[in-house]
Write an enzyme that holds these catalytic residues in place. Sequence first.
Site, PDB file in Angstrom:
ATOM      1  N   ILE A  47       0.838  -1.202   0.000  1.00 16.91           N
ATOM      2  CA  ILE A  47       0.000   0.000   0.000  1.00 16.91           C
ATOM      3  C   ILE A  47       0.873   1.252   0.000  1.00 16.91           C
ATOM      4  O   ILE A  47       1.817   1.354   0.787  1.00 16.91           O
ATOM      5  CB  ILE A  47      -0.909   0.049   1.271  1.00 16.91           C
ATOM      6  CG1 ILE A  47      -1.663  -1.267   1.486  1.00 16.91           C
ATOM      7  CG2 ILE A  47      -1.855   1.257   1.205  1.00 16.91           C
ATOM      8  CD1 ILE A  47      -2.555  -1.701   0.378  1.00 16.91           C
ATOM      9  N   HIS A  49       0.630   4.486   1.322  1.00 16.15           N
ATOM     10  CA  HIS A  49      -0.265   5.105   2.302  1.00 16.15           C
ATOM     11  C   HIS A  49      -0.409   6.607   2.047  1.00 16.15           C
ATOM     12  O   HIS A  49       0.522   7.264   1.560  1.00 16.15           O
ATOM     13  CB  HIS A  49       0.292   4.898   3.715  1.00 16.15           C
ATOM     14  CG  HIS A  49       0.209   3.477   4.173  1.00 16.15           C
ATOM     15  ND1 HIS A  49      -0.974   2.875   4.510  1.00 16.15           N
ATOM     16  CD2 HIS A  49       1.163   2.527   4.331  1.00 16.15           C
ATOM     17  CE1 HIS A  49      -0.754   1.619   4.871  1.00 16.15           C
ATOM     18  NE2 HIS A  49       0.529   1.373   4.769  1.00 16.15           N
ATOM     19  N   SER A 336       6.531   0.001   8.703  1.00 19.56           N
ATOM     20  CA  SER A 336       5.512   0.696   7.902  1.00 19.56           C
ATOM     21  C   SER A 336       5.376   2.158   8.357  1.00 19.56           C
ATOM     22  O   SER A 336       5.444   2.419   9.558  1.00 19.56           O
ATOM     23  CB  SER A 336       4.171  -0.021   8.060  1.00 19.56           C
ATOM     24  OG  SER A 336       3.246   0.520   7.165  1.00 19.56           O
TER      25      SER A 336
HETATM   26  C1  LIG Z   1       3.632  -7.265   7.124  1.00 21.49           C
HETATM   27  C2  LIG Z   1       4.140  -5.951   6.598  1.00 21.49           C
HETATM   28  C3  LIG Z   1       3.283  -5.059   5.956  1.00 21.49           C
HETATM   29  C4  LIG Z   1       3.747  -3.833   5.492  1.00 21.49           C
HETATM   30  N1  LIG Z   1       2.932  -3.048   4.733  1.00 21.49           N
HETATM   31  C5  LIG Z   1       3.405  -1.869   4.238  1.00 21.49           C
HETATM   32  C6  LIG Z   1       2.601  -1.088   3.378  1.00 21.49           C
HETATM   33  O1  LIG Z   1       1.515  -1.485   2.965  1.00 21.49           O
HETATM   34  N2  LIG Z   1       3.065   0.126   2.993  1.00 21.49           N
HETATM   35  C7  LIG Z   1       4.271   0.605   3.410  1.00 21.49           C
HETATM   36  O2  LIG Z   1       4.591   1.732   3.094  1.00 21.49           O
HETATM   37  N3  LIG Z   1       5.093  -0.168   4.166  1.00 21.49           N
HETATM   38  C8  LIG Z   1       4.701  -1.397   4.568  1.00 21.49           C
HETATM   39  N4  LIG Z   1       5.515  -2.195   5.310  1.00 21.49           N
HETATM   40  C9  LIG Z   1       6.856  -1.727   5.641  1.00 21.49           C
HETATM   41  C10 LIG Z   1       7.835  -1.946   4.492  1.00 21.49           C
HETATM   42  O3  LIG Z   1       7.694  -3.229   3.943  1.00 21.49           O
HETATM   43  C11 LIG Z   1       9.249  -1.754   5.029  1.00 21.49           C
HETATM   44  O4  LIG Z   1       9.319  -0.529   5.713  1.00 21.49           O
HETATM   45  C12 LIG Z   1      10.285  -1.742   3.921  1.00 21.49           C
HETATM   46  O5  LIG Z   1      10.111  -2.832   3.058  1.00 21.49           O
HETATM   47  C13 LIG Z   1      11.662  -1.774   4.547  1.00 21.49           C
HETATM   48  O6  LIG Z   1      12.592  -1.899   3.501  1.00 21.49           O
HETATM   49  P1  LIG Z   1      14.116  -2.162   3.810  1.00 21.49           P
HETATM   50  O7  LIG Z   1      14.820  -2.054   2.518  1.00 21.49           O
HETATM   51  O8  LIG Z   1      14.551  -1.264   4.921  1.00 21.49           O
HETATM   52  O9  LIG Z   1      14.182  -3.635   4.432  1.00 21.49           O
HETATM   53  P2  LIG Z   1      14.272  -5.052   3.710  1.00 21.49           P
HETATM   54  O10 LIG Z   1      13.392  -5.154   2.556  1.00 21.49           O
HETATM   55  O11 LIG Z   1      14.087  -6.072   4.788  1.00 21.49           O
HETATM   56  O12 LIG Z   1      15.750  -5.089   3.161  1.00 21.49           O
HETATM   57  C14 LIG Z   1      16.870  -5.312   3.969  1.00 21.49           C
HETATM   58  C15 LIG Z   1      17.855  -6.145   3.197  1.00 21.49           C
HETATM   59  O13 LIG Z   1      19.083  -6.233   3.917  1.00 21.49           O
HETATM   60  C16 LIG Z   1      19.623  -7.513   3.682  1.00 21.49           C
HETATM   61  N5  LIG Z   1      20.600  -7.821   4.734  1.00 21.49           N
HETATM   62  C17 LIG Z   1      20.362  -7.987   6.059  1.00 21.49           C
HETATM   63  N6  LIG Z   1      21.508  -8.287   6.696  1.00 21.49           N
HETATM   64  C18 LIG Z   1      22.490  -8.288   5.774  1.00 21.49           C
HETATM   65  C19 LIG Z   1      23.890  -8.549   5.824  1.00 21.49           C
HETATM   66  N7  LIG Z   1      24.514  -8.876   6.963  1.00 21.49           N
HETATM   67  N8  LIG Z   1      24.616  -8.470   4.673  1.00 21.49           N
HETATM   68  C20 LIG Z   1      24.006  -8.155   3.492  1.00 21.49           C
HETATM   69  N9  LIG Z   1      22.675  -7.934   3.397  1.00 21.49           N
HETATM   70  C21 LIG Z   1      21.930  -7.990   4.513  1.00 21.49           C
HETATM   71  C22 LIG Z   1      18.397  -8.406   3.714  1.00 21.49           C
HETATM   72  O14 LIG Z   1      18.638  -9.656   3.111  1.00 21.49           O
HETATM   73  C23 LIG Z   1      17.371  -7.573   2.987  1.00 21.49           C
HETATM   74  O15 LIG Z   1      17.330  -7.861   1.601  1.00 21.49           O
HETATM   75  C24 LIG Z   1       5.097  -3.462   5.737  1.00 21.49           C
HETATM   76  C25 LIG Z   1       5.966  -4.370   6.346  1.00 21.49           C
HETATM   77  C26 LIG Z   1       5.512  -5.630   6.725  1.00 21.49           C
HETATM   78  C27 LIG Z   1       6.477  -6.633   7.253  1.00 21.49           C
END
Ligand SMILES: Cc1cc2nc3c(=O)[nH]c(=O)nc-3n(C[C@H](O)[C@H](O)[C@H](O)COP(=O)(O)OP(=O)(O)OC[C@H]3O[C@@H](n4cnc5c(N)ncnc54)[C@H](O)[C@@H]3O)c2cc1C
Length: 479
Positions: A47, A49, A336
């Site tokens: 979503i 938002h 989120s």
């Molecule tokens: C159930 C759920 C529903 C949600 N719904 C929404 C929504 O509708 N709308 C919205 O805006 N947000 C939503 N969110 C929040 C959103 O999904 C997250 O805020 C966002 O995806 C975070 O992205 P990121 O890149 O920080 O984390 P991630 O996608 O987790 O990426 C982190 C990456 O780091 C890598 N990594 C970790 N440790 C290491 C290491 N030691 N060495 C190398 N790589 C590593 C991992 O493998 C991963 O690929 C939701 C989250 C969840 C779980």
Amino acid sequence: MYDVCIIGAGVVGMNIARELSKYKLKICVLEKEDDVSCGCSKSNSGIVHGGYSDEPGTLKAELCVKGNQMYEQLETELHFGYRETGSFVLAFDVEEIPTLEKLYRYGMENGVGGLKLMDAAETKQHEPYLSDTVKASLYCKNAGVVSPYEFVIALAENAMVNGVELMLQHKVETIEKQGEGFLIGTNKKSIESRFVINAAGVYSDQISALAGDDQYNITPRRGQYVILDKDQNYLVNSVIFQVPTKLGKGILVTTTYHGNLMIGPNAEELGDKDDVGTDEKTLKYITETARKSVPGFNMKKALKSFAGNRPVSNKKDWVIEESRVKGLINLVGIDSPGLTSSPAIALKTVSILKEAGLVLESKLDFKAERRPIIQKKTADFAGVIDSQDPALNIICRCEQVTEAEIIDCLHRGIPVRSVDAVGRRTRAGYGRCQNAFCGSRIRKLIARELNISEEEVVEKGKGTSSLAQRAKRIVLTKM
Ligand SMILES: Cc1cc2nc3c(=O)[nH]c(=O)nc-3n(C[C@H](O)[C@H](O)[C@H](O)COP(=O)(O)OP(=O)(O)OC[C@H]3O[C@@H](n4cnc5c(N)ncnc54)[C@H](O)[C@@H]3O)c2cc1C
């Protein structure tokens, strides 16, 4: 020596990579999994938002509204799948109406456009299949849906075209401060970089600690979902929320970007950061709670279940700042609305880097455009199974995916190593039969194109739960 090393190829890391690729910099992304978007950027509600849920003055509120406003332009450039749908928050009881009014006030203060408080009759004019127990709602015109993993894939492909190096299966194990920069040790090799960006999702506390800043603690908060067949999507036009709970936005009912009905997520705190299994008890809870909003969906049409873990930190708001370890930029606890906010988070990170001394010189040859993988099929599309023409040869019957689309996704720079990775890019296997017809055909194509044996093609990359399918069977047989 890299100028910037980004740890984590999720939506946050890849938005930052793409934004930085507009400048003359040497950038790498280290990702422990075998594809981009294998963390919670793959498994969320998808979503975009509106921005009324978070308290005014917080980073979450500010960056959600800014991020929301950036999606349309990004979709025009990168073609990953986004559309504005609007959203409703429903109140079922007069006691819940003050919460709607509070969210309306938050929205007005946060600068959200298109908000309206509606009574039951007006709400049902927009959404006729909602429960008769709805008393009132908060409508937000600006909310939308996005295909979350296609967004990350598109960002990654475009960042790579603009010079970013993506290193998959490189797990960061050590980070040492070395003069003006860092020596970053992975399971494969060590690299040197002046700045390190910690975008490691549920592992962002551990990455920060590796670099010497151990003040964070992330507790994963799992959310489970059920995806239903596209023939159920007539039930909702927009995203349907219930009033939020202490643990989050509650159970929603939505149509995904590609037109499936989806219900979920719950919120449960876990000890294991990697546990993305689903279970019968929770799926029953989600089903019953979703029926409070939209009673009429048919659980016999459930296709699969899945789960994602929110990176919830011990801090009240997101941490987006240069750490006390100079040169380390921490993005900790980006739960989120992190998906919505990610384009704005990237802009903020670039300005932090600039303040920390990174010289930003624009590239004149930055390429903003990325070609889509999925080709929209019009009514006159003449595809058939086993055609000699790859553009007409249908590999996945349910989603009408052609051989040409699958070949295309295998040769775009990011190594594609599993049947599931092809699915995330093309939707092959994501339809009614869930790979039963096309699984072996996709495997054959991958083997042929990559010149490997069919046995070497894996079903799912690491980080994808096989429990999801088991839970689907439970839902189908018992509900
Ligand atoms: C159930 C759920 C529903 C949600 N719904 C929404 C929504 O509708 N709308 C919205 O805006 N947000 C939503 N969110 C929040 C959103 O999904 C997250 O805020 C966002 O995806 C975070 O992205 P990121 O890149 O920080 O984390 P991630 O996608 O987790 O990426 C982190 C990456 O780091 C890598 N990594 C970790 N440790 C290491 C290491 N030691 N060495 C190398 N790589 C590593 C991992 O493998 C991963 O690929 C939701 C989250 C969840 C779980």
